[in-house]
Design an enzyme around this catalytic site. Structure first.
Site, PDB file in Angstrom:
ATOM      1  N   VAL A 176       0.867  -1.191   0.000  1.00 27.31           N
ATOM      2  CA  VAL A 176       0.000   0.000   0.000  1.00 27.31           C
ATOM      3  C   VAL A 176       0.896   1.230   0.000  1.00 27.31           C
ATOM      4  O   VAL A 176       1.571   1.521   0.996  1.00 27.31           O
ATOM      5  CB  VAL A 176      -0.914   0.018   1.246  1.00 27.31           C
ATOM      6  CG1 VAL A 176      -1.751   1.307   1.270  1.00 27.31           C
ATOM      7  CG2 VAL A 176      -1.826  -1.207   1.262  1.00 27.31           C
ATOM      8  N   ILE A 187       1.004   5.240  -0.298  1.00 25.94           N
ATOM      9  CA  ILE A 187       0.138   6.424  -0.182  1.00 25.94           C
ATOM     10  C   ILE A 187       0.995   7.644  -0.447  1.00 25.94           C
ATOM     11  O   ILE A 187       2.033   7.852   0.207  1.00 25.94           O
ATOM     12  CB  ILE A 187      -0.522   6.500   1.206  1.00 25.94           C
ATOM     13  CG1 ILE A 187      -1.377   5.247   1.461  1.00 25.94           C
ATOM     14  CG2 ILE A 187      -1.383   7.767   1.319  1.00 25.94           C
ATOM     15  CD1 ILE A 187      -1.997   5.175   2.845  1.00 25.94           C
ATOM     16  N   HIS A 234       8.965  10.430  -3.728  1.00 23.48           N
ATOM     17  CA  HIS A 234       9.284   9.051  -3.314  1.00 23.48           C
ATOM     18  C   HIS A 234       8.217   8.076  -3.841  1.00 23.48           C
ATOM     19  O   HIS A 234       8.501   7.008  -4.351  1.00 23.48           O
ATOM     20  CB  HIS A 234       9.347   9.019  -1.785  1.00 23.48           C
ATOM     21  CG  HIS A 234      10.105   7.875  -1.233  1.00 23.48           C
ATOM     22  ND1 HIS A 234       9.696   7.162  -0.132  1.00 23.48           N
ATOM     23  CD2 HIS A 234      11.268   7.284  -1.623  1.00 23.48           C
ATOM     24  CE1 HIS A 234      10.573   6.204   0.134  1.00 23.48           C
ATOM     25  NE2 HIS A 234      11.518   6.264  -0.761  1.00 23.48           N
ATOM     26  N   PHE A 284      -0.434  -8.438  -9.151  1.00 28.09           N
ATOM     27  CA  PHE A 284      -0.078  -7.066  -8.739  1.00 28.09           C
ATOM     28  C   PHE A 284      -1.078  -6.574  -7.699  1.00 28.09           C
ATOM     29  O   PHE A 284      -2.157  -6.083  -8.039  1.00 28.09           O
ATOM     30  CB  PHE A 284      -0.065  -6.158  -9.976  1.00 28.09           C
ATOM     31  CG  PHE A 284       0.443  -4.765  -9.684  1.00 28.09           C
ATOM     32  CD1 PHE A 284      -0.418  -3.664  -9.722  1.00 28.09           C
ATOM     33  CD2 PHE A 284       1.768  -4.544  -9.346  1.00 28.09           C
ATOM     34  CE1 PHE A 284       0.038  -2.382  -9.448  1.00 28.09           C
ATOM     35  CE2 PHE A 284       2.241  -3.263  -9.069  1.00 28.09           C
ATOM     36  CZ  PHE A 284       1.369  -2.175  -9.116  1.00 28.09           C
TER      37      PHE A 284
HETATM   38  N1  LIG Z   1       6.038   5.355   1.908  1.00 28.11           N
HETATM   39  C1  LIG Z   1       5.773   4.004   1.705  1.00 28.11           C
HETATM   40  C2  LIG Z   1       6.793   3.069   1.650  1.00 28.11           C
HETATM   41  N2  LIG Z   1       8.091   3.453   1.771  1.00 28.11           N
HETATM   42  C3  LIG Z   1       9.148   2.538   2.136  1.00 28.11           C
HETATM   43  C4  LIG Z   1       9.750   1.829   0.928  1.00 28.11           C
HETATM   44  O1  LIG Z   1       8.823   0.911   0.344  1.00 28.11           O
HETATM   45  C5  LIG Z   1      10.994   1.025   1.338  1.00 28.11           C
HETATM   46  O2  LIG Z   1      10.624   0.076   2.321  1.00 28.11           O
HETATM   47  C6  LIG Z   1      12.073   1.923   1.898  1.00 28.11           C
HETATM   48  O3  LIG Z   1      12.329   2.975   0.973  1.00 28.11           O
HETATM   49  C7  LIG Z   1      13.366   1.146   2.185  1.00 28.11           C
HETATM   50  O4  LIG Z   1      13.825   0.504   1.022  1.00 28.11           O
HETATM   51  N3  LIG Z   1       6.516   1.755   1.449  1.00 28.11           N
HETATM   52  C8  LIG Z   1       5.206   1.332   1.308  1.00 28.11           C
HETATM   53  O5  LIG Z   1       4.946   0.119   1.121  1.00 28.11           O
HETATM   54  N4  LIG Z   1       4.194   2.257   1.373  1.00 28.11           N
HETATM   55  C9  LIG Z   1       4.432   3.584   1.557  1.00 28.11           C
HETATM   56  O6  LIG Z   1       3.478   4.399   1.586  1.00 28.11           O
HETATM   57  C1  LIG Z   2       5.018   6.353  -0.736  1.00 32.09           C
HETATM   58  C2  LIG Z   2       5.996   7.108   0.106  1.00 32.09           C
HETATM   59  O1  LIG Z   2       7.169   6.816   0.122  1.00 32.09           O
HETATM   60  C3  LIG Z   2       5.505   8.297   0.838  1.00 32.09           C
HETATM   61  O2  LIG Z   2       4.464   7.880   1.689  1.00 32.09           O
HETATM   62  C4  LIG Z   2       6.609   8.967   1.653  1.00 32.09           C
HETATM   63  O3  LIG Z   2       6.077  10.202   2.066  1.00 32.09           O
HETATM   64  P1  LIG Z   2       6.920  11.524   1.740  1.00 32.09           P
HETATM   65  O4  LIG Z   2       6.921  11.679   0.235  1.00 32.09           O
HETATM   66  O5  LIG Z   2       6.138  12.656   2.403  1.00 32.09           O
HETATM   67  O6  LIG Z   2       8.295  11.349   2.318  1.00 32.09           O
END
Ligand SMILES: Nc1c(NC[C@H](O)[C@H](O)[C@H](O)CO)[nH]c(=O)[nH]c1=O
Ligand SMILES: CC(=O)[C@@H](O)COP(=O)(O)O
Length: 215
Positions: free
Chosen positions: A131, A133, A139, A164
């Site tokens: 998930v 968001i 990012h 997926f």
């Molecule tokens: N922001 C979200 C993340 N971020 C973490 C990355 O997926 C990863 O684990 C990290 O960058 C280390 O490699 N992951 C999600 O699944 N959902 C998010 O909203």
């Molecule tokens: C999907 C993400 O990595 C996101 O939730 C991280 O939030 P941000 O862009 O505010 O660092």
């Protein structure tokens, strides 16, 4: 305003999951939504006849880690099935197959006479659940793009269906609604159920295609 035309149509075939082995690899970000999606997928797998002992659930930190984990559940299992070694004195349980493993034989710990090669049935399908968001940086975009392409590559390279199951939501409510947890009147629909059914259908298709049945 007419109802939306969106949504998947029901298959006219009831696929039997009794012989299938399915792995669910899920990220741990946004747990409330993840838990509902995983539960939805497991429920439909079981409803389709997949045995609980043939459903493996593995978590990873985030969605960015899904491709590597899925590739191991697909590639290692499919290509290295003869590498599985079972020794009488098991000291490690292999979550992948539920067998007890001794240390994989190497120069220090050579395989004992009791080492046998066990059939290491490959998974018929892997469901990747995450998930994402949107936050305030890019990012989100980079993870969504890289993960979607990587998961597609794994399934095309290996021929093992990778479902997926990654939500790419712009808001919390978009994610909640797609797990059947909507905060408004319309709770939405749990997409995890669709992914469970897709795993059974695609796993069944691949088995038939492997037997040369394309009718
Ligand atoms: N922001 C979200 C993340 N971020 C973490 C990355 O997926 C990863 O684990 C990290 O960058 C280390 O490699 N992951 C999600 O699944 N959902 C998010 O909203
Ligand atoms: C999907 C993400 O990595 C996101 O939730 C991280 O939030 P941000 O862009 O505010 O660092």
């Amino acid at each position: 305003m007419s109802a939306t035309v969106k949504g998947i149509s029901k298959s006219d075939v009831q696929y039997d999951g009794a012989a299938l082995r399915v792995a669910i690899v899920h990220a741990r970000w946004n747990k409330t939504v993840i838990d509902a999606l995983v539960a939805g997928a497991v429920a439909k797998l079981k409803e389709s006849g997949v045995k609980e002992s043939n459903i493996v659930v593995q978590s990873v930190p985030g969605s960015f880690e899904l491709p590597l984990a899925c590739s191991r559940y697909v590639r290692d299992r499919a290509y290295n099935s003869t590498r599985a070694h079972v020794q009488t004195s098991s000291n490690v349980t292999d979550l992948l197959s539920g067998l007890s493993f001794g240390a994989i034989p190497n120069s220090e710990t050579p395989a004992t006479a009791a080492t046998v090669t066990m059939p290491n049935e490959p998974f018929d399908a892997v469901i990747a659940i995450g998930v994402l968001i949107k936050g305030s940086t890019m990012h989100f975009e980079y993870i969504c793009d890289s993960v979607s392409h990587a998961l597609m590559k794994i399934q095309l390279d290996t021929g093992v269906p990778v479902i997926f199951g990654v939500l790419t939501a712009l808001t919390d409510d978009q994610a909640l609604e797609r797990a059947g947890l909507g905060r408004g009147e319309d709770k939405g629909h749990n997409h995890g159920e669709d992914w469970g059914l897709a795993a059974v259908e695609m796993g069944s298709h691949v088995r038939r295609w492997r037997e040369g049945k394309f009718d």
